[in-house]
Design a protein around this motif. Structure first.
Motif, PDB file in Angstrom:
ATOM      1  N   ARG A  13      -2.699   1.422 -11.940  1.00 36.36           N
ATOM      2  CA  ARG A  13      -3.781   1.999 -11.135  1.00 36.36           C
ATOM      3  C   ARG A  13      -3.824   1.350  -9.756  1.00 36.36           C
ATOM      4  O   ARG A  13      -3.973   2.036  -8.742  1.00 36.36           O
ATOM      5  CB  ARG A  13      -5.114   1.806 -11.856  1.00 36.36           C
ATOM      6  N   ASN A  14      -3.680   0.033  -9.689  1.00 39.16           N
ATOM      7  CA  ASN A  14      -3.722  -0.656  -8.399  1.00 39.16           C
ATOM      8  C   ASN A  14      -2.531  -0.278  -7.520  1.00 39.16           C
ATOM      9  O   ASN A  14      -2.675  -0.075  -6.313  1.00 39.16           O
ATOM     10  CB  ASN A  14      -3.738  -2.168  -8.616  1.00 39.16           C
ATOM     11  N   ARG A  15      -1.359  -0.187  -8.125  1.00 38.11           N
ATOM     12  CA  ARG A  15      -0.167   0.197  -7.360  1.00 38.11           C
ATOM     13  C   ARG A  15      -0.341   1.604  -6.784  1.00 38.11           C
ATOM     14  O   ARG A  15      -0.027   1.851  -5.617  1.00 38.11           O
ATOM     15  CB  ARG A  15       1.076   0.131  -8.246  1.00 38.11           C
ATOM     16  N   ALA A  16      -0.859   2.517  -7.610  1.00 37.66           N
ATOM     17  CA  ALA A  16      -1.087   3.888  -7.143  1.00 37.66           C
ATOM     18  C   ALA A  16      -2.120   3.910  -6.030  1.00 37.66           C
ATOM     19  O   ALA A  16      -1.979   4.646  -5.046  1.00 37.66           O
ATOM     20  CB  ALA A  16      -1.535   4.768  -8.306  1.00 37.66           C
ATOM     21  N   ALA A  17      -3.172   3.084  -6.161  1.00 41.42           N
ATOM     22  CA  ALA A  17      -4.205   3.019  -5.126  1.00 41.42           C
ATOM     23  C   ALA A  17      -3.639   2.492  -3.812  1.00 41.42           C
ATOM     24  O   ALA A  17      -3.990   2.973  -2.727  1.00 41.42           O
ATOM     25  CB  ALA A  17      -5.359   2.135  -5.595  1.00 41.42           C
ATOM     26  N   ILE A  18      -2.753   1.511  -3.899  1.00 44.79           N
ATOM     27  CA  ILE A  18      -2.131   0.959  -2.690  1.00 44.79           C
ATOM     28  C   ILE A  18      -1.279   2.006  -1.999  1.00 44.79           C
ATOM     29  O   ILE A  18      -1.352   2.186  -0.771  1.00 44.79           O
ATOM     30  CB  ILE A  18      -1.291  -0.284  -3.038  1.00 44.79           C
ATOM     31  N   LEU A  19      -0.463   2.737  -2.773  1.00 46.45           N
ATOM     32  CA  LEU A  19       0.408   3.749  -2.174  1.00 46.45           C
ATOM     33  C   LEU A  19      -0.400   4.895  -1.570  1.00 46.45           C
ATOM     34  O   LEU A  19      -0.057   5.404  -0.498  1.00 46.45           O
ATOM     35  CB  LEU A  19       1.392   4.271  -3.228  1.00 46.45           C
ATOM     36  N   GLU A  20      -1.472   5.283  -2.232  1.00 48.28           N
ATOM     37  CA  GLU A  20      -2.327   6.346  -1.693  1.00 48.28           C
ATOM     38  C   GLU A  20      -2.985   5.880  -0.395  1.00 48.28           C
ATOM     39  O   GLU A  20      -3.051   6.628   0.585  1.00 48.28           O
ATOM     40  CB  GLU A  20      -3.379   6.743  -2.714  1.00 48.28           C
ATOM     41  N   ALA A  21      -3.470   4.660  -0.384  1.00 48.05           N
ATOM     42  CA  ALA A  21      -4.093   4.119   0.825  1.00 48.05           C
ATOM     43  C   ALA A  21      -3.068   3.967   1.943  1.00 48.05           C
ATOM     44  O   ALA A  21      -3.346   4.266   3.115  1.00 48.05           O
ATOM     45  CB  ALA A  21      -4.735   2.767   0.510  1.00 48.05           C
ATOM     46  N   ALA A  22      -1.872   3.506   1.588  1.00 47.29           N
ATOM     47  CA  ALA A  22      -0.823   3.332   2.603  1.00 47.29           C
ATOM     48  C   ALA A  22      -0.426   4.668   3.213  1.00 47.29           C
ATOM     49  O   ALA A  22      -0.185   4.757   4.425  1.00 47.29           O
ATOM     50  CB  ALA A  22       0.400   2.661   1.966  1.00 47.29           C
ATOM     51  N   LEU A  23      -0.379   5.705   2.393  1.00 48.19           N
ATOM     52  CA  LEU A  23      -0.059   7.031   2.915  1.00 48.19           C
ATOM     53  C   LEU A  23      -1.101   7.458   3.939  1.00 48.19           C
ATOM     54  O   LEU A  23      -0.763   7.991   5.007  1.00 48.19           O
ATOM     55  CB  LEU A  23       0.006   8.032   1.758  1.00 48.19           C
ATOM     56  N   GLU A  24      -2.358   7.219   3.637  1.00 44.09           N
ATOM     57  CA  GLU A  24      -3.445   7.555   4.558  1.00 44.09           C
ATOM     58  C   GLU A  24      -3.294   6.789   5.866  1.00 44.09           C
ATOM     59  O   GLU A  24      -3.366   7.367   6.959  1.00 44.09           O
ATOM     60  CB  GLU A  24      -4.785   7.212   3.900  1.00 44.09           C
ATOM     61  N   VAL A  25      -3.059   5.490   5.770  1.00 46.49           N
ATOM     62  CA  VAL A  25      -2.998   4.636   6.961  1.00 46.49           C
ATOM     63  C   VAL A  25      -1.743   4.915   7.788  1.00 46.49           C
ATOM     64  O   VAL A  25      -1.809   5.071   9.016  1.00 46.49           O
ATOM     65  CB  VAL A  25      -3.056   3.149   6.550  1.00 46.49           C
ATOM     66  N   PHE A  26      -0.604   5.012   7.131  1.00 47.62           N
ATOM     67  CA  PHE A  26       0.646   5.268   7.861  1.00 47.62           C
ATOM     68  C   PHE A  26       0.653   6.647   8.516  1.00 47.62           C
ATOM     69  O   PHE A  26       1.170   6.813   9.619  1.00 47.62           O
ATOM     70  CB  PHE A  26       1.848   5.143   6.929  1.00 47.62           C
ATOM     71  N   SER A  27       0.097   7.646   7.816  1.00 51.73           N
ATOM     72  CA  SER A  27       0.108   8.994   8.383  1.00 51.73           C
ATOM     73  C   SER A  27      -0.798   9.093   9.607  1.00 51.73           C
ATOM     74  O   SER A  27      -0.571   9.918  10.491  1.00 51.73           O
ATOM     75  CB  SER A  27      -0.322  10.024   7.326  1.00 51.73           C
ATOM     76  N   LEU A  28      -1.813   8.240   9.678  1.00 49.87           N
ATOM     77  CA  LEU A  28      -2.714   8.240  10.828  1.00 49.87           C
ATOM     78  C   LEU A  28      -2.198   7.377  11.977  1.00 49.87           C
ATOM     79  O   LEU A  28      -2.293   7.753  13.148  1.00 49.87           O
ATOM     80  CB  LEU A  28      -4.096   7.732  10.407  1.00 49.87           C
ATOM     81  N   HIS A  29      -1.656   6.196  11.646  1.00 48.32           N
ATOM     82  CA  HIS A  29      -1.346   5.199  12.675  1.00 48.32           C
ATOM     83  C   HIS A  29       0.145   4.967  12.885  1.00 48.32           C
ATOM     84  O   HIS A  29       0.511   4.260  13.827  1.00 48.32           O
ATOM     85  CB  HIS A  29      -2.018   3.865  12.313  1.00 48.32           C
ATOM     86  N   GLY A  30       0.998   5.544  12.032  1.00 45.45           N
ATOM     87  CA  GLY A  30       2.417   5.251  12.124  1.00 45.45           C
ATOM     88  C   GLY A  30       2.715   3.865  11.585  1.00 45.45           C
ATOM     89  O   GLY A  30       1.803   3.082  11.275  1.00 45.45           O
ATOM     90  N   ARG A 101       0.987  22.572   3.265  1.00 42.67           N
ATOM     91  CA  ARG A 101      -0.422  22.743   2.860  1.00 42.67           C
ATOM     92  C   ARG A 101      -0.863  21.648   1.906  1.00 42.67           C
ATOM     93  O   ARG A 101      -1.944  21.070   2.074  1.00 42.67           O
ATOM     94  CB  ARG A 101      -0.620  24.106   2.198  1.00 42.67           C
ATOM     95  N   VAL A 102      -0.040  21.339   0.893  1.00 40.02           N
ATOM     96  CA  VAL A 102      -0.478  20.412  -0.160  1.00 40.02           C
ATOM     97  C   VAL A 102      -0.081  18.963   0.121  1.00 40.02           C
ATOM     98  O   VAL A 102      -0.654  18.053  -0.482  1.00 40.02           O
ATOM     99  CB  VAL A 102       0.053  20.851  -1.541  1.00 40.02           C
ATOM    100  N   LEU A 103       0.877  18.741   1.024  1.00 50.83           N
ATOM    101  CA  LEU A 103       1.320  17.372   1.308  1.00 50.83           C
ATOM    102  C   LEU A 103       1.303  17.084   2.817  1.00 50.83           C
ATOM    103  O   LEU A 103       2.296  16.633   3.384  1.00 50.83           O
ATOM    104  CB  LEU A 103       2.742  17.156   0.763  1.00 50.83           C
ATOM    105  N   PRO A 104       0.183  17.318   3.482  1.00 50.80           N
ATOM    106  CA  PRO A 104       0.161  17.119   4.942  1.00 50.80           C
ATOM    107  C   PRO A 104       0.354  15.672   5.361  1.00 50.80           C
ATOM    108  O   PRO A 104       0.990  15.395   6.381  1.00 50.80           O
ATOM    109  CB  PRO A 104      -1.217  17.652   5.341  1.00 50.80           C
ATOM    110  N   LYS A 105      -0.193  14.741   4.599  1.00 46.59           N
ATOM    111  CA  LYS A 105      -0.045  13.330   4.968  1.00 46.59           C
ATOM    112  C   LYS A 105       1.414  12.899   4.843  1.00 46.59           C
ATOM    113  O   LYS A 105       1.921  12.140   5.683  1.00 46.59           O
ATOM    114  CB  LYS A 105      -0.929  12.449   4.084  1.00 46.59           C
TER     115      LYS A 105
END
Length: 205
Positions: A13-30, A101-105
């Motif tokens: 669960r923690n690993r998945a949470a990290i990857l989901e958060a990283a996707l959010e941060v990287f997609s916004l900030h590079g 549509r489903v994977l914009p990040k």
């Protein structure tokens, strides 16, 4: 780092949470603009906890890109040489649009990496991706020689499909700012337009 032993439910669960958060941060900030502190905060974990799973920003980014490349190859892999040519190509267009549509990040993560010169995935671009594109380009060229589709440069045809579909993810704010769509209704309109455009372009003269 996590050992080679099977992960517990909490570790997964923690690993998945990290990857989901990283996707959010990287997609916004590079890659350059993102920090481990931002990723840890977004994941709801401490930075030391994050470093237990991933030793560096590069490691998190690499895990995301590896999974992304697998997803990126699937729609093109599905283009079959024994199918109806125009139908196969249009189906590929629509698969790529659905990914936008489903994977914009994920699309923006990929775009950010490419804009930086693809330093972390150039080996995959020059390897598996190029091999796959060349393989499908040969199929498209064969259809053109048989007179089943218009004679178009197959590589640039594929590039145009990437441009016209991934645009809806990478420039989402611009598209929504101009169209003010209800939810994702503009994707249905885009699908109709792109199918009409590619069928017209591909039809033998």
């Amino acid at each position: 780092m996590v050992s080679s032993r099977p992960q517990t439910r909490i570790q997964k669960r923690n690993r998945a949470a990290i990857l989901e958060a990283a996707l959010e941060v990287f997609s916004l900030h590079g890659f350059r603009g993102a920090t481990l502190d931002q990723i840890a905060h977004t994941a709801g974990l401490s930075k030391p906890n994050l470093l237990y799973y991933f030793p560096s920003k590069d490691a998190v980014h690499g895990a995301l890109l590896s999974a992304l490349m697998d997803n990126w190859l699937e729609p093109l892999e599905a283009l079959k040489p024994d199918g109806e040519p125009i139908g196969e190509i249009v189906a590929y267009v629509l698969r790529k649009l659905e990914m936008a549509r489903v994977l914009p990040k994920e699309s923006r993560l990929f775009a950010n990496e490419i804009v930086q010169g693809a330093p972390r995935i150039m080996d995959q671009i020059e390897g598996p991706l190029r091999d796959l594109v060349d393989e499908k380009a040969r199929i498209i060229s064969g259809w053109a020689r048989e007179g089943r589709i218009a004679a178009l440069d197959p590589h640039h045809l594929i590039f145009s499909i990437w441009a016209t579909t991934q645009h809806y993810a990478d420039f989402d704010a611009q598209v929504r700012g101009i169209l003010s769509p209800e939810g994702d209704s503009h994707f249905e309109q885009a699908a109709e337009f792109l199918e009409q455009m590619y069928r017209a372009a591909l039809s033998p003269k």
